[in-house]
Design an enzyme around this catalytic site. Sequence first.
Site, PDB file in Angstrom:
ATOM      1  N   HIS A  36       0.866  -1.186   0.000  1.00 33.27           N
ATOM      2  CA  HIS A  36       0.000   0.000   0.000  1.00 33.27           C
ATOM      3  C   HIS A  36       0.897   1.229   0.000  1.00 33.27           C
ATOM      4  O   HIS A  36       2.106   1.111   0.251  1.00 33.27           O
ATOM      5  CB  HIS A  36      -0.864   0.011   1.266  1.00 33.27           C
ATOM      6  CG  HIS A  36      -0.013   0.182   2.488  1.00 33.27           C
ATOM      7  ND1 HIS A  36       0.586  -0.890   3.119  1.00 33.27           N
ATOM      8  CD2 HIS A  36       0.417   1.289   3.131  1.00 33.27           C
ATOM      9  CE1 HIS A  36       1.328  -0.451   4.109  1.00 33.27           C
ATOM     10  NE2 HIS A  36       1.254   0.873   4.147  1.00 33.27           N
ATOM     11  N   HIS A 120       5.804   6.208  -0.670  1.00 31.23           N
ATOM     12  CA  HIS A 120       6.564   4.980  -0.913  1.00 31.23           C
ATOM     13  C   HIS A 120       5.673   3.768  -0.678  1.00 31.23           C
ATOM     14  O   HIS A 120       4.647   3.863  -0.004  1.00 31.23           O
ATOM     15  CB  HIS A 120       7.760   4.924   0.039  1.00 31.23           C
ATOM     16  CG  HIS A 120       7.328   4.826   1.464  1.00 31.23           C
ATOM     17  ND1 HIS A 120       7.022   5.947   2.224  1.00 31.23           N
ATOM     18  CD2 HIS A 120       7.087   3.761   2.263  1.00 31.23           C
ATOM     19  CE1 HIS A 120       6.631   5.566   3.421  1.00 31.23           C
ATOM     20  NE2 HIS A 120       6.654   4.237   3.476  1.00 31.23           N
TER      21      HIS A 120
HETATM   22  O1  3AM Z   1       3.447   2.614   4.751  1.00 32.35           O
HETATM   23  P1  3AM Z   1       4.567   2.109   5.593  1.00 32.35           P
HETATM   24  O2  3AM Z   1       4.805   0.634   5.441  1.00 32.35           O
HETATM   25  O3  3AM Z   1       5.830   2.900   5.473  1.00 32.35           O
HETATM   26  O4  3AM Z   1       5.022   1.542   9.453  1.00 32.35           O
HETATM   27  C1  3AM Z   1       3.634   1.727   9.295  1.00 32.35           C
HETATM   28  C2  3AM Z   1       3.217   1.649   7.858  1.00 32.35           C
HETATM   29  O5  3AM Z   1       4.162   2.383   7.103  1.00 32.35           O
HETATM   30  C3  3AM Z   1       3.285   3.140   9.622  1.00 32.35           C
HETATM   31  O6  3AM Z   1       2.017   3.323   9.022  1.00 32.35           O
HETATM   32  C4  3AM Z   1       1.924   2.456   7.887  1.00 32.35           C
HETATM   33  C5  3AM Z   1       0.684   1.621   8.004  1.00 32.35           C
HETATM   34  O7  3AM Z   1       0.703   0.867   9.185  1.00 32.35           O
HETATM   35  N1  3AM Z   1       3.241   3.414  11.042  1.00 32.35           N
HETATM   36  C6  3AM Z   1       3.051   2.543  12.048  1.00 32.35           C
HETATM   37  N2  3AM Z   1       3.094   3.179  13.232  1.00 32.35           N
HETATM   38  C7  3AM Z   1       3.341   4.485  12.968  1.00 32.35           C
HETATM   39  C8  3AM Z   1       3.501   5.644  13.769  1.00 32.35           C
HETATM   40  N3  3AM Z   1       3.409   5.608  15.088  1.00 32.35           N
HETATM   41  C9  3AM Z   1       3.441   4.636  11.569  1.00 32.35           C
HETATM   42  N4  3AM Z   1       3.673   5.810  10.997  1.00 32.35           N
HETATM   43  C10 3AM Z   1       3.817   6.870  11.805  1.00 32.35           C
HETATM   44  N5  3AM Z   1       3.723   6.817  13.146  1.00 32.35           N
END
Ligand code: 3AM
Length: 177
Positions: A36, A120
Amino acid sequence: MRLFVGLDFPWETKQLLASLAGGIPGARWVPPENYHLTLRFIGEVPAHDAEEIHHALAALRARAFPLVLAGMGTFAKGGQATQLWVGVERNPLLEALRNKVEIALQRTGCEPERRRFTPHITLARLREPAAGKLVGFVQSHNLFRAGPMPVQHFFLFSSRLGKEASVYTPEVEYALH
Ligand code: 3AM
């Protein structure tokens, strides 16, 4: 529930991305169904707030756009790469959508997102990866491109944290125009 706003991709795109995976010892590859693009991480909210967030997103008007996936990169913490991702070509309409989502969420009482938007798609999370292999991987895929693909919806996802991989579920689909 734990929520975020993002883009989902057609199965063909996910399969194409999955074909890139492999060859980095120490990488935990994201399962293809979980690919995603996060527009805005929200976090844990009570059901009542989720309802309000849904209404704010449903009222949002933004344009559909073509998206080109391009290049690769990593995020690092303390000099240690933690995340490997596929990037996207610069896209003002994607940024406009992200800004509208941000404004809509702030109106519902969410704290402003302070981090810069780096669109990304995460391919892998890294724990002490073999550094040489990682650099080689990124370099060898630097010219990766896919698309343009039409983006006509964005989604409110729920995220359930699991031992192996989290489960991301597109809960609501919102149309772009
Ligand atoms: O889209 P990506 O994979 O980069 O790492 C989590 C994931 O990122 C991020 O939100 C996306 C969907 O879960 N994520 C998890 N905890 C987070 C936080 N506390 C976070 N992003 C920002 N703050």
